[in-house]
Design a protein around this motif. Sequence first.
Motif, PDB file in Angstrom:
ATOM      1  N   GLU A  86      -4.439 -68.754 -96.796  1.00 17.76           N
ATOM      2  CA  GLU A  86      -5.783 -68.323 -96.386  1.00 17.76           C
ATOM      3  C   GLU A  86      -6.768 -69.489 -96.415  1.00 17.76           C
ATOM      4  OE1 GLU A  86      -9.035 -64.843 -97.422  1.00 17.76           O
ATOM      5  OE2 GLU A  86      -7.826 -65.669 -99.053  1.00 17.76           O
ATOM      6  N   ASP A  87      -6.711 -70.296 -97.456  1.00 13.81           N
ATOM      7  CA  ASP A  87      -7.621 -71.426 -97.571  1.00 13.81           C
ATOM      8  C   ASP A  87      -7.393 -72.419 -96.430  1.00 13.81           C
ATOM      9  OD1 ASP A  87      -9.632 -72.992 -99.086  1.00 13.81           O
ATOM     10  OD2 ASP A  87      -7.971 -74.393 -99.344  1.00 13.81           O
ATOM     11  N   ARG A  88      -6.133 -72.699 -96.119  1.00 12.94           N
ATOM     12  CA  ARG A  88      -5.839 -73.645 -95.037  1.00 12.94           C
ATOM     13  C   ARG A  88      -6.230 -73.059 -93.674  1.00 12.94           C
ATOM     14  NH1 ARG A  88       0.077 -76.141 -96.753  1.00 12.94           N
ATOM     15  NH2 ARG A  88      -0.495 -76.677 -98.901  1.00 12.94           N
ATOM     16  N   LEU A  89      -6.016 -71.765 -93.502  1.00  7.82           N
ATOM     17  CA  LEU A  89      -6.382 -71.117 -92.251  1.00  7.82           C
ATOM     18  C   LEU A  89      -7.881 -71.189 -92.035  1.00  7.82           C
ATOM     19  CD1 LEU A  89      -5.320 -69.461 -89.839  1.00  7.82           C
ATOM     20  CD2 LEU A  89      -5.579 -67.410 -91.256  1.00  7.82           C
ATOM     21  N   ARG A  90      -8.639 -70.937 -93.094  1.00  7.37           N
ATOM     22  CA  ARG A  90     -10.107 -71.014 -92.993  1.00  7.37           C
ATOM     23  C   ARG A  90     -10.549 -72.426 -92.638  1.00  7.37           C
ATOM     24  NH1 ARG A  90     -13.263 -73.201 -96.310  1.00  7.37           N
ATOM     25  NH2 ARG A  90     -11.724 -73.171 -98.001  1.00  7.37           N
ATOM     26  N   GLN A  91      -9.975 -73.418 -93.292  1.00  7.52           N
ATOM     27  CA  GLN A  91     -10.358 -74.802 -93.015  1.00  7.52           C
ATOM     28  C   GLN A  91     -10.026 -75.195 -91.579  1.00  7.52           C
ATOM     29  OE1 GLN A  91      -9.537 -77.854 -96.095  1.00  7.52           O
ATOM     30  NE2 GLN A  91      -8.754 -76.188 -97.341  1.00  7.52           N
ATOM     31  N   LEU A  92      -8.885 -74.733 -91.084  1.00  6.53           N
ATOM     32  CA  LEU A  92      -8.489 -75.073 -89.718  1.00  6.53           C
ATOM     33  C   LEU A  92      -9.435 -74.437 -88.703  1.00  6.53           C
ATOM     34  CD1 LEU A  92      -6.630 -76.272 -87.607  1.00  6.53           C
ATOM     35  CD2 LEU A  92      -5.118 -74.303 -87.899  1.00  6.53           C
ATOM     36  N   ILE A  93      -9.776 -73.184 -88.901  1.00  2.00           N
ATOM     37  CA  ILE A  93     -10.701 -72.530 -87.965  1.00  2.00           C
ATOM     38  C   ILE A  93     -12.056 -73.222 -88.002  1.00  2.00           C
ATOM     39  CG2 ILE A  93     -11.887 -70.374 -87.403  1.00  2.00           C
ATOM     40  CD1 ILE A  93      -9.460 -68.887 -88.602  1.00  2.00           C
ATOM     41  N   ASP A  94     -12.501 -73.597 -89.191  1.00  2.00           N
ATOM     42  CA  ASP A  94     -13.767 -74.335 -89.303  1.00  2.00           C
ATOM     43  C   ASP A  94     -13.712 -75.639 -88.507  1.00  2.00           C
ATOM     44  OD1 ASP A  94     -14.843 -72.400 -90.943  1.00  2.00           O
ATOM     45  OD2 ASP A  94     -14.513 -73.514 -92.813  1.00  2.00           O
ATOM     46  N   ALA A  95     -12.587 -76.348 -88.623  1.00  2.00           N
ATOM     47  CA  ALA A  95     -12.446 -77.621 -87.905  1.00  2.00           C
ATOM     48  C   ALA A  95     -12.437 -77.402 -86.399  1.00  2.00           C
ATOM     49  CB  ALA A  95     -11.175 -78.339 -88.347  1.00  2.00           C
ATOM     50  N   LEU A  96     -11.741 -76.372 -85.943  1.00  2.00           N
ATOM     51  CA  LEU A  96     -11.709 -76.077 -84.509  1.00  2.00           C
ATOM     52  C   LEU A  96     -13.082 -75.640 -84.018  1.00  2.00           C
ATOM     53  CD1 LEU A  96      -8.283 -74.203 -84.307  1.00  2.00           C
ATOM     54  CD2 LEU A  96      -8.802 -76.478 -83.391  1.00  2.00           C
ATOM     55  N   ALA A  97     -13.802 -74.888 -84.835  1.00  2.00           N
ATOM     56  CA  ALA A  97     -15.150 -74.463 -84.443  1.00  2.00           C
ATOM     57  C   ALA A  97     -16.069 -75.673 -84.271  1.00  2.00           C
ATOM     58  CB  ALA A  97     -15.728 -73.502 -85.489  1.00  2.00           C
ATOM     59  N   ALA A  98     -15.942 -76.637 -85.169  1.00  2.00           N
ATOM     60  CA  ALA A  98     -16.774 -77.839 -85.075  1.00  2.00           C
ATOM     61  C   ALA A  98     -16.438 -78.627 -83.812  1.00  2.00           C
ATOM     62  CB  ALA A  98     -16.570 -78.706 -86.319  1.00  2.00           C
ATOM     63  N   LYS A  99     -15.154 -78.759 -83.488  1.00  2.00           N
ATOM     64  CA  LYS A  99     -14.768 -79.496 -82.282  1.00  2.00           C
ATOM     65  C   LYS A  99     -15.182 -78.737 -81.018  1.00  2.00           C
ATOM     66  CE  LYS A  99     -12.815 -83.152 -83.989  1.00  2.00           C
ATOM     67  NZ  LYS A  99     -13.284 -84.530 -83.706  1.00  2.00           N
ATOM     68  N   ALA A 100     -15.079 -77.418 -81.054  1.00  2.00           N
ATOM     69  CA  ALA A 100     -15.495 -76.633 -79.887  1.00  2.00           C
ATOM     70  C   ALA A 100     -16.978 -76.825 -79.610  1.00  2.00           C
ATOM     71  CB  ALA A 100     -15.186 -75.156 -80.111  1.00  2.00           C
ATOM     72  N   GLU A 101     -17.756 -76.912 -80.676  1.00  2.00           N
ATOM     73  CA  GLU A 101     -19.197 -77.144 -80.499  1.00  2.00           C
ATOM     74  C   GLU A 101     -19.455 -78.556 -79.970  1.00  2.00           C
ATOM     75  OE1 GLU A 101     -23.392 -76.804 -83.037  1.00  2.00           O
ATOM     76  OE2 GLU A 101     -21.470 -76.450 -84.024  1.00  2.00           O
ATOM     77  N   THR A 102     -18.702 -79.525 -80.475  1.00  2.00           N
ATOM     78  CA  THR A 102     -18.862 -80.907 -80.014  1.00  2.00           C
ATOM     79  C   THR A 102     -18.632 -81.017 -78.510  1.00  2.00           C
ATOM     80  OG1 THR A 102     -18.185 -81.814 -82.156  1.00  2.00           O
ATOM     81  CG2 THR A 102     -17.962 -83.252 -80.230  1.00  2.00           C
ATOM     82  N   TYR A 103     -17.638 -80.287 -78.012  1.00  2.00           N
ATOM     83  CA  TYR A 103     -17.262 -80.407 -76.601  1.00  2.00           C
ATOM     84  C   TYR A 103     -17.618 -79.153 -75.797  1.00  2.00           C
ATOM     85  CZ  TYR A 103     -14.644 -84.454 -78.270  1.00  2.00           C
ATOM     86  OH  TYR A 103     -14.298 -85.668 -78.827  1.00  2.00           O
ATOM     87  N   GLU A 104     -18.693 -78.476 -76.197  1.00  2.00           N
ATOM     88  CA  GLU A 104     -19.043 -77.214 -75.546  1.00  2.00           C
ATOM     89  C   GLU A 104     -19.496 -77.400 -74.096  1.00  2.00           C
ATOM     90  OE1 GLU A 104     -22.160 -75.369 -77.736  1.00  2.00           O
ATOM     91  OE2 GLU A 104     -23.627 -76.954 -77.354  1.00  2.00           O
ATOM     92  N   THR A 105     -19.932 -78.604 -73.711  1.00  2.00           N
ATOM     93  CA  THR A 105     -20.373 -78.823 -72.333  1.00  2.00           C
ATOM     94  C   THR A 105     -19.479 -79.801 -71.570  1.00  2.00           C
ATOM     95  OG1 THR A 105     -21.888 -80.596 -73.003  1.00  2.00           O
ATOM     96  CG2 THR A 105     -22.774 -78.343 -72.933  1.00  2.00           C
TER      97      THR A 105
END
Length: 433
Positions: free
Chosen positions: A128-147
């Motif tokens: 669960e802890d690793r899954l949460r960290q991975l989703i957080d990392a993907l969310a940050a990258k998705a925001e970085t490249y949102e446009t």
Amino acid sequence: MAVSLFQSAIYEAQFGDAELSEIFSDRAEAARMVRFERVLAQVEGELGVIPNASGQAIFDGLTDASVDLAALSKGVLSSGVAVPALVSELRGQLDPEHGQYLHWGATSQDVVDTAMTLAVAEALDVVEDRLRQLIDALAAKAETYETLVVAGRTRGQIATPITLGLRIAKWAQPLIALEKSLADIRGRILLVQFGGASGGNTATAPYGPQIGEGLAKALGLSAAAPWHVDRTGLVNLASWLLQISVALSKFAGDLILHMRSEIREVSAGAGGGSSTMPQKSNPVGPETIRTLASLAKAAHAGLADAADPAEDRDGGQWPIEWALLPQIFIAVGASLAHAQVLAETLTANEDQINAILAANDGVMAEQISFMLAEHMPRPEAQALVKAASKTGKPLRVSLPELCEQDLDWDDLFDPQKSAAPCREIAEAIFAGR
């Protein structure tokens, strides 16, 4: 050739998981079985099933109990399970007056299944802890490249423009759903096992349910009717783990495609070198995740195959779980660790992305046909774009030549129009958390 990639001096660093391996180690399993026996005696003593003094003496006397794993191994040779040898070992460390009440009314499966469930509880916390960290990392990258607009691809062909942010959000989408469903999985599997020899608690009647409730409370599990032959909770757990593995395999597979030499839209992780080709940077991290996914699928199939024990207890199917449950956890845990590195290091090659878009302006064909439908009937707009696509010229050249209307072609061919709707979808995906 290693017996197991997960515990190999050569391969463990790449395919294994030290933290999860420790949770499922022999030493940890023995400690959990001792914990069960201690708590069982204490609970039975408090209920008056055995003398309270004996229950407390067992609980206190086995606080620092030592277990000879070699002795347990010998016991398995004769019994097929370690518990009889364990009970003998522990009784030898107690006053006979109290030791006779050890393991009172329990059966080997009560001990092993509850110890397994305790291991699962620890392992799920790690996942669960690793899954949460991975989703957080993907969310940050998705925001970085949102446009950042890239060429979308369907069935291996360039299709329509999307954003890299949306592609990343799609990688996270199944993981978000699995994160939300974890509470239900815990409710199905984190159950105490106490049923006695055939699951009827006949040796401790009428106290069986109360003993189970006391065990559950002391061990941090949920009380349940004996589930010796109901392995659906375990299958649900394995299916949940497999879904994580499959989602990570999709992420890794896409990275392999988009990191190909002739595409190079993104980079992620540390590329591996070739023994003979110095120019190569092999996608070792994504490849490892794909390998682990195949191993997880095999473990899941085995666990499902073992879920139909015969009659009231079965000694043949049961050990399959001991072999494969740790394997599917380690495969998933290692995959999450590799995926975390890939997500954190994911970098877009914007020059290459833009070059691919420029060289494939047909990526705008669908979008333009809908825009042209504002000026002409939809079938006519589609036919016009199709005819322009077949001229052999870039669509940006051929379409204005064939179209009789004076339109703002720069605006029509602007792929950035895709950014806003893609951003909305990506935001909706992460809002689901």
